[in-house]
Design an enzyme around this catalytic site. Structure first.
Site, PDB file in Angstrom:
ATOM      1  N   ARG A 568       0.835  -1.200   0.000  1.00  0.00           N
ATOM      2  CA  ARG A 568       0.000   0.000   0.000  1.00  0.00           C
ATOM      3  C   ARG A 568       0.871   1.251   0.000  1.00  0.00           C
ATOM      4  O   ARG A 568       1.868   1.324   0.712  1.00  0.00           O
ATOM      5  CB  ARG A 568      -0.914  -0.011   1.228  1.00  0.00           C
ATOM      6  CG  ARG A 568      -2.026   1.025   1.167  1.00  0.00           C
ATOM      7  CD  ARG A 568      -3.165   0.641   2.111  1.00  0.00           C
ATOM      8  NE  ARG A 568      -2.745   0.687   3.487  1.00  0.00           N
ATOM      9  CZ  ARG A 568      -3.303   1.466   4.423  1.00  0.00           C
ATOM     10  NH1 ARG A 568      -4.315   2.245   4.095  1.00  0.00           N
ATOM     11  NH2 ARG A 568      -2.883   1.444   5.657  1.00  0.00           N
ATOM     12  N   SER A 629       7.036  -4.830   7.754  1.00  0.00           N
ATOM     13  CA  SER A 629       6.633  -5.800   8.790  1.00  0.00           C
ATOM     14  C   SER A 629       7.327  -7.149   8.634  1.00  0.00           C
ATOM     15  O   SER A 629       6.687  -8.197   8.497  1.00  0.00           O
ATOM     16  CB  SER A 629       5.110  -5.961   8.764  1.00  0.00           C
ATOM     17  OG  SER A 629       4.486  -4.734   9.008  1.00  0.00           O
ATOM     18  N   ASP A 683       4.706  -2.195  12.973  1.00  0.00           N
ATOM     19  CA  ASP A 683       3.294  -1.837  13.140  1.00  0.00           C
ATOM     20  C   ASP A 683       2.957  -1.397  14.568  1.00  0.00           C
ATOM     21  O   ASP A 683       2.036  -0.608  14.776  1.00  0.00           O
ATOM     22  CB  ASP A 683       2.378  -2.987  12.710  1.00  0.00           C
ATOM     23  CG  ASP A 683       2.742  -4.313  13.363  1.00  0.00           C
ATOM     24  OD1 ASP A 683       3.723  -4.364  14.118  1.00  0.00           O
ATOM     25  OD2 ASP A 683       2.036  -5.311  13.100  1.00  0.00           O
TER      26      ASP A 683
END
Length: 940
Positions: A568, A629, A683
């Site tokens: 994203r 991540s 995150d």
């Protein structure tokens, strides 16, 4: 919890209980003439004659029966509510019987049945064969007349002497004998073996018993007889026994109806709606005590003058009004008063001396039941009337038969209204569109008059069309039923011992959790030390994030979020009036995920350029935050070395390299010079920063989802692994590995070890395996397998489906534990998993899920307590107010996890006021805000 009934059937302020929702149940309107036909009467025209008027008065139209049903449901709701119970006429007494038989009950059971004129002692041997062929021996002992009105101690001594005499004739052993006590009087029961007598009836009036525990009185009397191997295990009334004796594993009965000299009913209610007890799991049999329905004038509009006269000459005028319309003790007198009124109007017995009709009990209910018989009824009527000295004509006999039929039919119709109320209540409380249920029925009226049962069945169907109730005749409901109640109680007690023993290691005490908190604090200190870091299971990794948002951040920032097959790109605009974001998701093809590092990062840059082109940002150099991540060792805010790929990635030339540098080199290859990577974050940090923008006190990030982790703002002077003493830095705890060095072995159960051994990283991420969503379902599965092996679940039958790894998903825990979820729905979830779960199995599975998720929440709280207490002490505060930004499906979706976590945190860190703020888009917005804070720091 939502109560299935609203007091009064309409919305009323001031009634709360465990929550309530309004409902009214309606059936299609039925013409009055069809009601008359249904009850065996006719109404062909105006009621001109006295006899016709009497018959009409004794016939209740279906519309009125619907009203009676609604009032009964309201009375039941009032009786179940903690607020209105003490004023309720229908008392809805808890029996503490929480299960029907499953057929595995076995062993010897003794029963004492106190009847109106005798005591019956029964010994029953159950064989575990579905209770199909129990062996029974019994004996009747007549009660001396003076014992029914004398001292209570004398009555119970007599009963105990009967027990001793009976046992002397049937057994010579002194092996343990559980005893069930059938005590058919109104009691306030607080346990299965503890009940205070509220009031005597049926001719009993023994002194010094009312308000006393009758179980203890009987046990004391038995002990006086030196029968120390006999223990009173359960007390019940005859209605409960009726339900239990009709119940089998294949065909459970959950409602019972007794229509004898008196009348009563009971049913298996959802325990969460029985507000007078603390238990909220499973079901509990409730003794309705519906004989008192109408004592508040709720039946005034159906009472006839004949009912009122019968009531006035009773021993308790104005009391037990419903019972006096239904029970066989009163039907003969209602008929008698009707005949007396008609004779006064010269409609019957002209020329006869009718004085005898003024004598209470002159006409017996047994005679009424014989008279309504179609073939021989007329002859029976003549015999009964002539025995009273009357000279009835043929027409008189016919009319007397009509009156008798009307009175008995009305009794059946009112029973049907009460039964329909129970069925409607059950259907609503269980959230069912349609209810299929078995109803155990017993009593003189039901047994002696087949027409009674036919009316009861058909009128119930008209009043509750959504409910299919099969009437099951009871056989020896008091004696045999009481034995089964007692055997079920013993089975449940054994089951409870097994459950408690198995789950005990997962039920952590306050001391256990304080120890975990202390161990977490110890590991944190080790992880922060430069020389001790390698010895800690909590890595305490510096993130080089030096501040949280303070509200002064402004500008446009790019954010990248790479954590799986979807990548994203976002633009985040931070302005005085808030944050606005635009984003696009790009797919990373498998061949790129598993190709070269150059190809992967080239693809990422292509996606960034495509996004910037669409957003008209190609000419701007925007600071960029990169959420990456994958396991990294971070060496600076914009420097993170990839340790290993996960999630299906295997791009070559990346492991051991700085991922920010790889991104910058790809930008140079693509000649995209307008790229300024200022931060790489995980995150957890993104979650803290995202929430920190909305709440400046947010200095902790927590993830509780598939995995778990936390971060927080630590004083730089305590971070030995990074140079510098001033200010603070966000520390990525990586607390999922807490306990990998063995420090948590004392709370690891056999089930946890089984789960750990089957993972791809046995011995690693031990704390995470106790807490996070990836593992809780597996822990539950192993516990269920152990319960099957111990024959506690699924009747001990092999359950091959449970052998399948990961068959029990953590999402099932979230669904099963929804507050107020009907057990029928829990059962359906288990049956979807091909688990042959009974209602009882559903209760036990829910308890296992609750135990596992509660432990997870409490352990998470212990870890968080260590963090907030350290922050408080770091800052030299007596009280700390701090906010936790939190994300993860387990925290957000599970119905109880967050409440349990917060409650335990308050207990473990009483000097800290902790607010929880759920993160929205922590991985995207949070990364941009890290970049924004970094830019703000650079400018200052």
């Amino acid at each position: 919890m939502a109560s299935p009934l609203r007091r009064g059937g309409t919305s009323q302020p001031g009634h709360h209980g465990r929550g309530a929702r309004d409902f009214r149940e309606q059936s299609p309107a039925t013409p009055r003439s069809s009601v008359s036909h249904q009850l065996g009467q006719r109404n062909d025209g105006p009621a001109c004659t006295p006899v016709q008027r009497a018959l009409l008065a004794l016939t209740i139209p279906l519309e009125m029966l619907q009203v009676v049903k609604g009032r009964m449901m309201q009375a039941m709701s009032n009786g179940l509510s903690r607020q209105t119970h003490t004023q309720a006429n229908v008392q809805m007494l808890p029996t503490y019987i929480c299960s029907t038989p499953n057929g595995t009950e076995e062993g010897n059971v003794l029963v004492v049945e106190l009847c109106q004129s005798h005591v019956r002692i029964l010994l029953m041997t159950l064989l575990g064969d579905g209770n199909q062929s129990p062996h029974m021996t019994d004996k009747i002992f007549d009660i001396p007349g003076d014992s029914m009105q004398g001292p209570g101690e004398a009555l119970f001594d007599f009963i105990a002497q009967c027990v001793r005499q009976f046992l002397a004739g049937v057994t010579s052993t002194e092996e343990y004998l559980p005893l069930g006590f059938v005590f058919p009087f109104s009691c306030k029961q607080t346990q299965l073996n503890k009940a205070e007598l509220l009031s005597w009836s049926k001719g009993f009036s023994c002194s010094d018993v009312e308000g006393k525990d009758v179980v203890q009185l009987l046990q004391s009397a038995i002990n006086k007889q030196e029968l120390f191997h006999v223990e009173v295990v359960a007390l019940m009334n005859d209605t409960v026994g009726t339900m239990m004796t009709c119940s089998t594993r294949e065909r459970p009965c959950e409602v019972a109806l007794v229509v004898d000299k008196g009348t009563n009913s009971c049913f298996m209610a959802e325990a969460q709606y029985v507000e007078m007890v603390e238990e909220t799991n499973g079901r509990m049999c409730v003794n309705i005590e519906w004989g008192c329905f109408g004592d508040d004038d709720a039946l005034n509009d159906i009472l006839t003058p004949y009912d009122q006269r019968a009531d006035q000459e009773s021993s308790n005028p104005g009391k037990r009004r419903f019972e006096k319309l239904v029970g066989s003790l009163y039907l003969g007198d209602i008929v008698r008063h009707t005949l007396m009124a008609l004779s006064a109007e010269k409609a019957l017995f002209i020329g006869s001396n009718v004085t005898v009709l003024g004598t209470k009990g002159a006409l017996k209910t047994q005679q009424v039941l014989e008279i309504i018989d179609t073939e021989e009824g007329m002859a029976k009527a003549r015999v009964a009337l002539e025995a009273l000295g009357l000279r009835p004509s043929e027409r008189d006999c016919c009319r007397v038969q009509q009156i008798c039929r009307a009175v008995v039919s009305r009794s059946a119709a009112l029973c049907a209204a009460g039964l329909a109320a129970i069925l409607g209540y059950i259907r609503h409380s269980r959230g069912l569109e349609r209810l299929v249920i078995n109803v155990a029925v017993d009593g003189e009226l039901y047994r002696a008059h087949s027409r009674f049962g036919e009316i009861l069945q058909s009128v119930t169907g008209l009043l509750a069309p959504e409910c299919m109730a099969a009437l099951v005749p009871s056989v020896d409901g008091t004696g045999r039923g009481a034995a089964i109640v007692t055997a079920v109680a013993l089975r449940l007690a054994d089951q409870r011992r097994e459950m408690d023993q198995l789950l005990a290691p997962l039920r952590l005490s306050r001391t256990d959790l304080e120890r975990v908190q202390a161990l977490m604090r110890q590991e944190m200190e080790l992880g922060l030390g430069q020389e001790t870091n390698a010895n800690s299971s909590v890595r305490m990794l510096p993130t080089y994030v030096r501040g949280t948002p303070d509200g002064t951040e402004r500008g446009e920032f790019l954010a990248l979020d790479l954590g799986g097959t979807n990548f994203r790109v976002l633009v985040v605009r931070v302005a005085e009036d808030g944050i606005r974001m635009a984003s696009e998701i790009y797919l990373i093809p498998t061949n790129i995920m598993q190709g070269t590092g150059e190809a992967l990062f080239d693809h990422i840059i292509d996606c960034i350029m495509d996004f910037q082109l669409k957003q008209d940002l190609m000419e701007q150099v925007l600071p960029l935050g990169f959420t990456f991540s994958f396991p990294c060792q971070q060496l600076g805010l914009d420097k993170a070395v990839l340790l290993t790929w996960t999630k299906g990635f295997s791009a070559s030339g990346c492991v051991g390299e700085d991922v920010v540098q790889l991104l910058r080199e790809a930008a140079r290859r693509k000649q995209h010079l307008a790229l300024k990577v200022v931060a790489v974050v995980n995150d957890t940090v993104g979650t803290m920063m995202s929430c920190g923008y909305d709440d400046p006190k947010c200095e902790i990030g927590l993830i509780v989802g598939t995995g778990t982790n936390a971060c927080y703002m630590e004083e730089m002077q305590n971070v030995g692994t990074v140079e510098g003493e001033q200010g603070r830095m966000c520390i990525n705890m990586e607390w999922g590995a807490f306990g990998d060095n063995g420090c948590l072995d004392h709370i690891f159960t056999d089930f946890d070890r089984l789960v750990d051994e089957k993972t791809i990283n046995p011995g690693k991420q031990r704390f995470e395996k106790l807490i996070s969503g990836m593992y809780l379902g597996e822990i539950v599965r192993y516990i269920l397998l152990a319960l099957v092996e111990k024959q506690v679940l699924f009747r001990g039958k092999p359950c091959p489906r449970l052998q399948t790894r990961d068959i029990f998903k953590t999402k099932f825990l979230s669904t099963i534990e929804i507050d107020g979820l009907a057990l029928q729905q829990v059962q359906a979830i288990l049956q979807d998993l091909e688990l042959d779960a009974s209602f009882e199995d559903s209760v036990l599975v829910r308890e296992v899920c609750q135990t596992v998720s509660l432990r997870a929440a409490q352990l998470c709280a212990a870890g968080l307590a260590a963090v907030v207490e350290k922050m408080r002490e770091n800052r030299g505060l007596s009280q700390l107010a701090v906010t936790v930004g939190v994300d993860g499906t387990l925290y957000k979706v599970h119905p109880c996890f967050s409440q349990h976590l917060q409650k335990m945190l308050r207990e473990l860190a009483p000097n800290c006021t902790v607010t929880f703020l759920q993160s929205e888009d922590g991985s995207g917005k949070g990364a941009a805000l890290v970049a924004a804070v970094a830019c703000r720091g650079a400018e200052s």
